[in-house]
Design an enzyme around this catalytic site. Structure first.
Site: not given
Ligand code: IPE
Ligand code: IPE
Ligand code: MG
Length: 247
Positions: A16, A64
């Site tokens: 993340d 997502n």
């Molecule tokens: C979890 O991260 C999913 C992945 C890393 C693929 P998110 O960024 O989607 O999670 P939340 O929304 O912060 O809980």
């Molecule tokens: C994790 O990074 C990757 C996916 C969830 C696909 P994020 O895109 O959630 O990054 P933040 O949480 O917005 O920084």
């Molecule tokens: Mg995230």
């Protein structure tokens, strides 16, 4: 008791922080995802070199899809790019790829790339590299229960019931229905400072050790990873029982 575990056999990573990494630099989110992909490449090879038997990464959750079409399709394009650039090295390192999640809902070119990735690493006997893609822990449990119900209709006829066991549910999860069982993660790591599971391996992480770091995923280094694996060796896992020295 200190120093009682070896390195974990099975590691899960919630990768993340790609978006925040990009925001910090004032660049588009997709550049963050691209940098995240580079971090993933490093950690996969490092894991395989260190003798981790199973690495499961959370690449795209069932939630997502709520993001913009541009971001979602950009992430899927990166998968195609990853397969093109990494397949040879993965095979060379004897890495066996598995997908956890229903990837048939991805665009055609991504599905084709993934099929190629699965087929060409099928014979590999090294580390299992499991990519959770369009994966959700709840979705996985619901799917398992529905499969069990359908099996029963066939074997018992409708309306005949008996209790479902934990083993049956486990066997119908993505992690239980592949060519080999993927053991429950000994350790789950989440980057970016968030401290939640976000629907990752809910059933399988019942007794996982959890570790969180503020590092954004694209900045996650092999050194920090090694430190966490080392910290794991000092954790005292009790599984509801008593400390080893106390038995
Ligand atoms: C979890 O991260 C999913 C992945 C890393 C693929 P998110 O960024 O989607 O999670 P939340 O929304 O912060 O809980
Ligand atoms: C994790 O990074 C990757 C996916 C969830 C696909 P994020 O895109 O959630 O990054 P933040 O949480 O917005 O920084
Ligand atoms: Mg995230």
């Amino acid at each position: 008791m200190a120093g009682e575990n070896n390195i974990p056999r099975s590691v899960g990573i919630i990768m993340d922080g790609n978006g925040r990494w990009a925001k910090k630099r004032g660049v588009p989110r997709l550049m963050g995802h691209n940098a995240g992909m580079e971090a993933m490449k490093r950690i996969v090879i490092a894991s395989s070199n260190m003798g981790i038997e199973n690495l499961t990464v959370y690449a795209f959750s069932t939630e997502n899809w709520k993001r913009s079409t541009e971001e979602v399709s950009g992430i899927f394009k990166l998968i195609v790019k990853y397969v093109r650039s990494e397949l040879a090295e993965l095979v060379e390192n004897d890495v066996h790829i598995n997908i956890l999640g229903d990837y048939s809902m991805l665009p055609d070119d991504s599905v084709k790339s993934i099929d190629k990735l699965l087929k060409e690493t099928e014979h590999c006997n090294g580390m299992n590299f499991n990519i959770a893609l369009n994966y959700g822990g709840r979705d996985e449990i619901v799917k398992a229960v529905n499969e069990l119900l359908a099996d029963r209709e066939v074997t018992n006829g409708p309306g005949i019931s008996r209790d479902v066991t934990e083993e049956e549910i486990s066997a119908h999860l993505y992690t239980g229905s592949l060519h080999c069982d993927i053991p429950d993660p000994d350790l789950v790591i989440r980057t970016s400072g968030e401290e939640r599971m976000s629907n990752f391996l809910l059933w399988q992480s019942a007794y996982s050790e959890l570790m969180f770091t503020d590092t954004l995923w694209p900045d996650f280094s092999e050194d920090e990873y090694r430190e966490m694996l080392n910290e794991y060796t000092h954790r005292n896992r009790r599984f509801g029982g008593r400390e080893k020295e106390d038995k």
